[in-house]
Design an enzyme around this catalytic site. Structure first.
Site, PDB file in Angstrom:
ATOM      1  N   LYS A 104      -2.724 -19.491  -2.604  1.00 24.31           N
ATOM      2  CA  LYS A 104      -3.492 -19.503  -3.945  1.00 24.31           C
ATOM      3  C   LYS A 104      -3.619 -18.206  -4.438  1.00 24.31           C
ATOM      4  O   LYS A 104      -3.511 -17.146  -3.761  1.00 24.31           O
ATOM      5  CB  LYS A 104      -4.932 -20.026  -3.580  1.00 24.31           C
ATOM      6  CG  LYS A 104      -5.052 -21.588  -3.270  1.00 24.31           C
ATOM      7  CD  LYS A 104      -4.303 -22.619  -4.208  1.00 24.31           C
ATOM      8  CE  LYS A 104      -4.552 -24.055  -4.210  1.00 24.31           C
ATOM      9  NZ  LYS A 104      -3.672 -24.435  -3.062  1.00 24.31           N
TER      10      LYS A 104
HETATM   11  C1  LIG Z   1      -5.555 -29.351  -6.670  1.00 27.35           C
HETATM   12  C2  LIG Z   1      -5.755 -28.951  -5.292  1.00 27.35           C
HETATM   13  N1  LIG Z   1      -6.927 -29.449  -4.775  1.00 27.35           N
HETATM   14  C3  LIG Z   1      -7.227 -29.340  -3.429  1.00 27.35           C
HETATM   15  C4  LIG Z   1      -6.726 -28.632  -2.760  1.00 27.35           C
HETATM   16  C5  LIG Z   1      -6.896 -28.415  -1.382  1.00 27.35           C
HETATM   17  O1  LIG Z   1      -7.086 -27.083  -1.039  1.00 27.35           O
HETATM   18  P1  LIG Z   1      -7.041 -26.733   0.888  1.00 27.35           P
HETATM   19  O2  LIG Z   1      -5.404 -26.681   0.888  1.00 27.35           O
HETATM   20  O3  LIG Z   1      -7.679 -25.299   0.523  1.00 27.35           O
HETATM   21  O4  LIG Z   1      -7.621 -27.505   1.409  1.00 27.35           O
HETATM   22  C6  LIG Z   1      -5.464 -28.095  -3.026  1.00 27.35           C
HETATM   23  C7  LIG Z   1      -4.491 -27.380  -2.197  1.00 27.35           C
HETATM   24  O5  LIG Z   1      -3.130 -27.280  -2.727  1.00 27.35           O
HETATM   25  C8  LIG Z   1      -5.015 -28.418  -4.405  1.00 27.35           C
HETATM   26  O6  LIG Z   1      -3.828 -27.960  -4.941  1.00 27.35           O
END
Ligand SMILES: Cc1ncc(COP(=O)(O)O)c(C=O)c1O
Length: 397
Positions: free
Chosen positions: A186
């Site tokens: 990110k």
């Molecule tokens: C749109 C979206 N929501 C939620 C997540 C989940 O995040 P995490 O990888 O920190 O669990 C991601 C991860 O890529 C995402 O792109």
């Protein structure tokens, strides 16, 4: 995106502060800390960044979505409306609470179509979750109105859109609850981590307790704390928060680099016949984490992806063809492949996925190409890349 490309002494200093006192846990151990509370500091920085009253850090973006929904009382048998174009985390986080994901079509913003949302509302609907995919946003005014009119909780997954805004408000701060991810890829990373953002004090207190075994965090004797309700462990560690703290202070610089790189490529591709772009709602400012463009049809998009691959243009995807972000290839969801029994309510609630087609979503995602915008590219590299992309697309058209 991603923030790890520009790790520096700033991140090292914050991590070393934590290692110097040895307290890796965000709660307690007051005497040992030498004044370092990285998670608390990061929550305060994020509250300023998002112009929001409350921020609760958690262990991931997926955890943030579950914690946000749980904090608003979403649970067993409740329906949560979400888009077909997202990440698997969206339905995982809903199903973890025993709730039912109701997938609906996207429009040319590449996220929730307000008309599709309205059509999907039933007496069981408890929440609508927009996912601000690839750095941009949906029609927040229309969606907010639908949620208000139907008394639904509005949740905003801004995991891919940190730094974007709508009508002057940071994405992630507009709905009742916003969710962020700071995973490794990110714009702001801390390895693994996430945040729930809200102006609602009750939701915040729920998120604070729920993400730490239900602890009420009153006093400074953890063993004596009470548990007003059940919770789980979605805590972030001090080490992760330390990296995030250095990164969030650099967010304006990261967004400026993303915008420069994005704009160079977009301006070049805008001159190529046949290339069009997603709609950004009036008043919207993207985070510039991705550039999304459309080819006239799936065949054209497939050819472009192939040409990019052969010619060294990396980090571009057509999500219609891969398994990452689109309903089409999520057979494990459609077939309910689970390690443990799923409730009959959720099974029944997901039967629609056996037969439902998402023609409008197919129309957009089949033709879409999504290109990550890196932070480490120099301006000259981006210019060369943009020219090469334009040439390759022209050769196909
Ligand atoms: C749109 C979206 N929501 C939620 C997540 C989940 O995040 P995490 O990888 O920190 O669990 C991601 C991860 O890529 C995402 O792109």
């Amino acid at each position: 995106m991603p923030g790890f490309e520009l790790f520096s002494d700033l991140e090292r200093k914050e991590v070393n502060d934590v290692l110097d006192n040895g307290v890796l846990m965000r709660y307690g151990f007051d005497g040992m800390r030498k004044g370092h509370w990285k998670a608390k500091e990061l929550e305060a920085e994020l509250a300023t960044t998002f112009n929001s009253n409350h921020v609760q850090l958690v262990s991931s973006g997926t955890a943030a979505v579950s914690v946000a929904l749980a904090s608003a009382g979403v649970g067993a048998g409740d329906e949560v409306i979400m888009p077909t174009f997202t990440f698997v985390a969206s339905f995982e986080a809903i199903m973890m609470l025993g709730a039912i994901p109701v997938l609906v079509d996207i429009d040319d913003t590449l996220t929730l179509d307000p008309k599709a949302v309205e059509a999907a509302i039933t007496p069981k609907t408890k929440a609508v979750m927009i996912v601000q995919m690839c750095g941009s946003m949906g029609n927040m005014d229309a969606l907010s109105k639908i949620c208000n009119d139907h008394n639904l909780v509005f949740v905003e997954d801004a995991c891919q859109a940190i730094g974007g805004s709508y009508k002057g408000k940071p994405l992630g701060s507009i709905a009742d609850l916003g969710c962020f991810s700071f995973d490794f890829v990110k714009t702001i990373t801390c390895g693994e981590g996430g945040a729930v953002v809200t102006n609602n004090k009750d939701y915040y207190i729920n998120a604070d307790h729920f993400s730490d075994h239900g602890h009420d965090h009153v006093g400074n004797d953890r063993g004596a704390e009470t548990h007003p309700f059940l919770g789980y462990n979605f805590r972030i560690s001090e080490l992760h928060a330390a990296v995030g703290l250095a990164q969030v202070r650099r967010l304006p610089d990261f967004i400026a680099i993303q915008k420069r790189n994005f704009t160079i490529i977009k301006n070049e591709l805008a001159r190529v016949p046949g290339v069009t772009f997603r709609t950004v709602p009036v008043g919207g400012e993207e985070s510039y984490a991705f550039l999304n463009f459309f080819m006239p049809d799936l065949d054209g998009a497939q050819k472009v992806i192939e040409a990019f691959k052969i010619n060294g243009i990396d980090v571009c995807w057509n999500y219609y063809q891969n398994n990452w972000h689109y309903i089409r290839k999520w057979n494990h969801l459609k077939d309910l492949k689970s390690l443990y029994p799923i409730s009959s309510e959720v099974k029944k609630g997901l039967e629609y996925l056996q037969t439902k087609s998402f023609d409008q979503s197919d129309h957009y995602i089949s033709r879409n190409i999504s290109c990550l915008i890196k932070l480490s590219w120099t301006e000259d590299e981006v210019k060369l890349r943009a020219e090469k992309m334009a040439q390759l697309i022209k050769a196909i058209n």
